[in-house]
Write a protein that holds these residues in place. Structure first.
Motif, short mmCIF file in Angstrom:
data_model
loop_
_atom_site.label_atom_id
_atom_site.label_comp_id
_atom_site.label_asym_id
_atom_site.label_seq_id
_atom_site.Cartn_x
_atom_site.Cartn_y
_atom_site.Cartn_z
N LEU A 1 0.75 -1.20 0.10
CA LEU A 1 0.09 -0.13 -0.15
C LEU A 1 0.90 1.21 -0.08
CD1 LEU A 1 -2.78 -0.73 2.46
CD2 LEU A 1 -2.57 -1.64 0.32
N GLY B 1 1.41 3.12 -4.02
CA GLY B 1 0.28 2.19 -3.58
C GLY B 1 0.00 1.27 -4.74
N GLN C 1 -2.16 -0.87 -4.77
CA GLN C 1 -3.57 -1.01 -4.94
C GLN C 1 -4.26 0.04 -5.92
OE1 GLN C 1 -1.92 0.62 -2.52
NE2 GLN C 1 -3.31 2.27 -1.44
N HIS C 2 -3.49 0.95 -6.33
CA HIS C 2 -4.08 1.92 -7.35
C HIS C 2 -3.74 1.31 -8.92
CE1 HIS C 2 -5.05 4.39 -4.04
NE2 HIS C 2 -3.64 4.87 -3.66
N SER C 3 -2.95 0.31 -8.85
CA SER C 3 -2.88 -0.33 -10.08
C SER C 3 -3.83 -0.62 -10.78
CB SER C 3 -1.72 -1.57 -10.07
OG SER C 3 -2.29 -2.61 -9.51
N GLU C 4 -4.01 -0.66 -12.30
CA GLU C 4 -4.98 -0.99 -12.95
C GLU C 4 -5.35 -2.54 -12.99
OE1 GLU C 4 -7.16 0.49 -14.76
OE2 GLU C 4 -5.72 2.47 -14.04
N LYS D 1 -7.23 -2.74 -9.41
CA LYS D 1 -8.57 -2.08 -9.39
C LYS D 1 -9.40 -3.02 -10.26
CE LYS D 1 -7.21 2.01 -11.33
NZ LYS D 1 -7.30 3.39 -11.69
N GLU E 1 -9.90 -0.10 -4.70
CA GLU E 1 -8.51 0.19 -4.41
C GLU E 1 -8.49 -0.16 -3.13
OE1 GLU E 1 -7.02 3.58 -6.45
OE2 GLU E 1 -9.00 3.61 -7.73
N GLN E 2 -8.76 -1.13 -2.36
CA GLN E 2 -8.43 -1.31 -0.76
C GLN E 2 -8.20 -2.97 -0.71
OE1 GLN E 2 -12.11 0.08 0.88
NE2 GLN E 2 -11.13 2.07 1.40
N THR F 1 -5.63 7.10 4.16
CA THR F 1 -6.19 7.78 3.24
C THR F 1 -6.81 8.91 3.69
OG1 THR F 1 -6.32 5.77 2.03
CG2 THR F 1 -7.82 7.68 1.20
#
Length: 223
Positions: A37, A42, A44-47, A50, A56-57, A116
């Motif tokens: 993260l 992070g 978690q924000h990758s395509e 997602k 995105e968690q 966040t």
């Protein structure tokens, strides 16, 4: 033979930790996939991620082609699929009490103190972050401590582990991190401390601990 389910997790994510505890308690084998993260802003924000969880968690729990998200929803699924040991009391009142305690942590405390929220509200202001996190952790634990006076036995609700304990133990990691940084006084919460200490002696809780996860940095690992 069906492939193992996959848990997308981050070692110090308290929401992921809840799911790891339940998987360990129920003896469910799974594949662990780390989602850092912090790295590169992070992962978690990758395509790629997602597509698994648009929010995105972590955690995300993938069974075949189906991805489940939100820790308590994943735990509900595991309760249905692996009913022993049961983490939800059969008695309707105790069931509601356990759920209320779990939600107090998972909805009413932890989300308000995550990175966040801090980033958006406090914008890197350390003093403001300290004040914000101290307030919400103290408020959540004060409520929990008062509520368990009416429900606790060995654990939060009677003498069996419930979803309340599963949510409580990871929240201590946040509070312990905040004890030094945010001045959270855990001596105010003796029942919470006793319950957590009792849970922490159990192998399933030890196996789910952040410091023994595959993605825990070497300098933080328990020996």
């Amino acid at each position: 033979m069906a492939s193992k389910p996959i848990l997308y997790s981050y070692f110090r994510s308290s929401a992921s930790w809840r799911v790891r505890i339940v998987l360990a308690l129920k003896g469910v084998e799974y594949e662990y996939k780390a989602v850092n993260l912090v790295k590169d802003g992070g992962l978690q924000h990758s395509e790629e991620f997602k597509a698994i969880n648009p929010m995105e968690q972590v955690p995300a729990f993938v069974i075949g082609e189906t991805a489940l998200t939100q820790s308590l929803a994943i735990i509900d699924y595991l309760e249905d699929m692996y009913p022993k040991p049961a983490l939800t009391p059969q008695d309707p009142i105790k069931k509601a009490q356990a759920r209320a305690l779990a939600e107090l942590i998972s909805s009413g405390t932890q989300p308000l103190t995550n990175s966040t929220v801090n980033k958006v509200l406090c914008k890197g202001n350390e003093a403001k972050t300290q004040e914000w996190c101290q307030f919400w952790i103290d408020k959540g634990f004060t409520a929990y401590e008062k509520m368990v006076q009416n429900t606790a036995g060995k654990y939060s609700v009677g003498d069996d582990i419930t979803i309340a304990d599963v949510c409580l133990v990871p929240q201590l990691y946040n509070a312990q991190s905040c004890t030094f940084r945010f001045k959270v006084d855990m001596s105010k919460f003796p029942t919470i401390t006793r319950i957590i200490n009792t849970c922490s002696e159990l192998p399933a809780f030890q196996a789910a601990d952040p410091h023994v996860q595959p993605d825990c940095p070497e300098d933080l690992r328990k020996q």
